[in-house]
Write a protein that holds these residues in place. Structure first.
Motif, PDB file in Angstrom:
ATOM      1  N   VAL A 232      11.505   0.917  -8.563  1.00  0.00           N
ATOM      2  CA  VAL A 232      10.715   2.149  -8.663  1.00  0.00           C
ATOM      3  C   VAL A 232      11.642   3.354  -8.744  1.00  0.00           C
ATOM      4  N   GLU A 233      11.122   4.444  -9.309  1.00  0.00           N
ATOM      5  CA  GLU A 233      11.852   5.700  -9.374  1.00  0.00           C
ATOM      6  C   GLU A 233      11.317   6.642  -8.308  1.00  0.00           C
ATOM      7  N   THR A 234      12.234   7.338  -7.649  1.00  0.00           N
ATOM      8  CA  THR A 234      11.847   8.196  -6.527  1.00  0.00           C
ATOM      9  C   THR A 234      12.855   9.318  -6.349  1.00  0.00           C
ATOM     10  N   ASP A 235      12.368  10.431  -5.793  1.00  0.00           N
ATOM     11  CA  ASP A 235      13.284  11.516  -5.412  1.00  0.00           C
ATOM     12  C   ASP A 235      13.452  11.555  -3.897  1.00  0.00           C
ATOM     13  N   ARG A 236      12.979  10.505  -3.231  1.00  0.00           N
ATOM     14  CA  ARG A 236      13.080  10.429  -1.766  1.00  0.00           C
ATOM     15  C   ARG A 236      14.241   9.526  -1.350  1.00  0.00           C
ATOM     16  N   HIS A 237      14.726   9.754  -0.152  1.00  0.00           N
ATOM     17  CA  HIS A 237      15.705   8.850   0.447  1.00  0.00           C
ATOM     18  C   HIS A 237      14.995   7.555   0.840  1.00  0.00           C
ATOM     19  N   VAL A 238      15.717   6.460   0.812  1.00  0.00           N
ATOM     20  CA  VAL A 238      15.102   5.180   1.140  1.00  0.00           C
ATOM     21  C   VAL A 238      14.518   5.179   2.550  1.00  0.00           C
ATOM     22  N   ASN A 239      15.095   5.959   3.451  1.00  0.00           N
ATOM     23  CA  ASN A 239      14.539   6.032   4.807  1.00  0.00           C
ATOM     24  C   ASN A 239      13.151   6.674   4.821  1.00  0.00           C
ATOM     25  N   ASP A 240      12.910   7.601   3.891  1.00  0.00           N
ATOM     26  CA  ASP A 240      11.581   8.196   3.781  1.00  0.00           C
ATOM     27  C   ASP A 240      10.565   7.156   3.315  1.00  0.00           C
ATOM     28  N   LEU A 241      10.976   6.310   2.374  1.00  0.00           N
ATOM     29  CA  LEU A 241      10.090   5.253   1.895  1.00  0.00           C
ATOM     30  C   LEU A 241       9.790   4.268   3.022  1.00  0.00           C
ATOM     31  N   ARG A 242      10.811   3.942   3.794  1.00  0.00           N
ATOM     32  CA  ARG A 242      10.612   3.062   4.951  1.00  0.00           C
ATOM     33  C   ARG A 242       9.617   3.665   5.932  1.00  0.00           C
ATOM     34  N   ALA A 243       9.735   4.952   6.162  1.00  0.00           N
ATOM     35  CA  ALA A 243       8.857   5.613   7.126  1.00  0.00           C
ATOM     36  C   ALA A 243       7.403   5.559   6.668  1.00  0.00           C
ATOM     37  N   ILE A 244       7.180   5.700   5.373  1.00  0.00           N
ATOM     38  CA  ILE A 244       5.810   5.630   4.843  1.00  0.00           C
ATOM     39  C   ILE A 244       5.236   4.228   5.042  1.00  0.00           C
ATOM     40  N   LEU A 245       6.015   3.224   4.711  1.00  0.00           N
ATOM     41  CA  LEU A 245       5.547   1.845   4.880  1.00  0.00           C
ATOM     42  C   LEU A 245       5.362   1.507   6.361  1.00  0.00           C
ATOM     43  N   ALA A 246       6.280   1.973   7.195  1.00  0.00           N
ATOM     44  CA  ALA A 246       6.186   1.693   8.633  1.00  0.00           C
ATOM     45  C   ALA A 246       4.925   2.300   9.222  1.00  0.00           C
ATOM     46  N   ALA A 247       4.619   3.522   8.830  1.00  0.00           N
ATOM     47  CA  ALA A 247       3.423   4.186   9.361  1.00  0.00           C
ATOM     48  C   ALA A 247       2.155   3.504   8.870  1.00  0.00           C
ATOM     49  N   ARG A 248       2.144   3.089   7.606  1.00  0.00           N
ATOM     50  CA  ARG A 248       0.933   2.480   7.047  1.00  0.00           C
ATOM     51  C   ARG A 248       0.652   1.122   7.668  1.00  0.00           C
ATOM     52  N   TYR A 249       1.688   0.364   7.958  1.00  0.00           N
ATOM     53  CA  TYR A 249       1.475  -1.007   8.417  1.00  0.00           C
ATOM     54  C   TYR A 249       1.784  -1.221   9.896  1.00  0.00           C
TER      55      TYR A 249
END
Length: 345
Positions: free
Chosen positions: A249-266
């Motif tokens: 995927v393409e993103t302008d976020r740091h991978v830690n931000d992506l982790r935080a989104i997944l962690a919060a959702r699940y």
């Protein structure tokens, strides 16, 4: 005494049907009242599935047309596409959990394009709930018809929906490479699935046009608020069950931000788990279970990330998710009958 919920499993001679029966046998509220397999009517489950030998009380297989549906509370449809909608569209006054592709797509024209024929029951499409359980809880208790997602969409959507919904990745450039065990191709006799054809080899199929693509795009588009087109290439690998998807995927976020989104959702999910940083999902982590494991990694290419998910294609990708949906449709605890741990080694 609690009244059992009487179910019928249509297509019990296939892999998804058999795994549905396996899981239903230990479900404390389910009574397996009818099993159908038109080509094997009259046989016992043990005659076609040796692992059911310890369960002689299972109903004999019958034709789907001969079932007395007035005695059934819920039907699990494990039939091929088109055949499923043709039959299920005639049933009344019961809850239906369909594992075929027939009610997943909301647009009948899209179905006709990808499945090669007019939809057999288009009037039912608006009311069908797309049963990716973790994203359908609000609708499932009132649902009378639930369409269970395909195995590839289950893995891909669990990995990507939270990120697309949060605007954290671009929905315009998603590339998915997927690996599936041979059971994902079904139990019918196919030359390409013979042991010498699949053993010690990996091969792609459905290149550029696989029937699960519009299903993934439909749900990603809902999250993105606009049309989405993905690149998706599935591969058949020489194992019985299991599925792993690698999403670029393409993103302008740091991978830690992506982790935080997944962690919060699940964070509160019983079956979907974000692994610790650096731990790669693997099919052996979920084999035989209703669990899904996900992780996200930085790509060495700037502006990209890699999201990986693993499921058992026959459980979380099919029959287990069907029972998870069944539980919510009947007001039962979501995890009931699905508590078994993954099987390893």
């Amino acid at each position: 005494m609690t009244t059992p919920i009487r179910i019928a499993v249509l297509g019990a001679s296939g892999y998804t049907g058999a795994d549905l029966v396996r899981l239903a046998l230990t479900h404390p509220r389910i009574e397996i009242a009818a099993l159908s397999a038109n080509s094997k009517a009259g046989q016992t489950m043990a005659e076609i599935w040796p692992h059911f030998a310890p369960y002689p009380a299972l109903p004999r297989l019958v034709t789907s047309e001969s079932i007395d549906y007035a005695r059934i509370d819920a039907v699990f449809g494990c039939l091929p596409h088109a055949a499923s909608a043709s039959l299920l569209g005639t049933l009344k006054d019961m809850k239906i959990i369909d594992l075929s592709a027939d009610f997943r797509l909301k647009d009948a024209a899209t179905y006709a394009d990808w499945y090669g024929g007019a939809h057999p029951a288009p009037a039912l499409l608006p009311a069908a709930v797309y049963g990716l359980t973790e994203f359908a809880r609000a609708a499932l208790p009132a649902a009378t018809l639930t369409a269970c997602p395909g195995c590839y969409p289950t893995a891909v959507l669990l990995a990507l929906l939270p990120l697309v919904g949060a605007g954290a990745i671009s929905p315009d450039r998603i590339t998915v490479n997927a690996l599936s065990g041979v059971s994902g191709a079904g139990r019918s006799l196919k030359e390409a699935n013979l042991f010498p054809e699949v053993a010690e080899a990996v091969h792609p199929y459905g290149i550029g046009r696989h029937r699960h693509m519009p299903e993934m795009e439909q749900e990603l588009a809902r999250a993105a608020g606009r049309p989405v087109t993905i690149s998706f290439t599935p591969h058949l690998v020489p194992m019985n069950r299991g599925e792993l998807v690698t999403c670029i995927v393409e993103t302008d976020r740091h991978v830690n931000d992506l982790r935080a989104i997944l962690a919060a959702r699940y964070a509160d999910e019983a079956f979907v788990h974000l692994l610790p940083p650096g731990v790669a999902p693997a099919t052996r982590m979920v084999r035989g279970s209703n669990h899904a494991v996900i992780n996200v990694f930085a790509d060495r290419v700037p502006g990209r990330a890699i999201v990986i998910a693993a499921i058992d294609n026959l459980v979380k990708g099919s029959s287990g998710q069907a029972i998870q949906n069944f539980n919510l449709m009947f007001g039962l605890p979501e995890t009931m009958g699905l508590e078994q741990a993954p099987l390893f080694p």
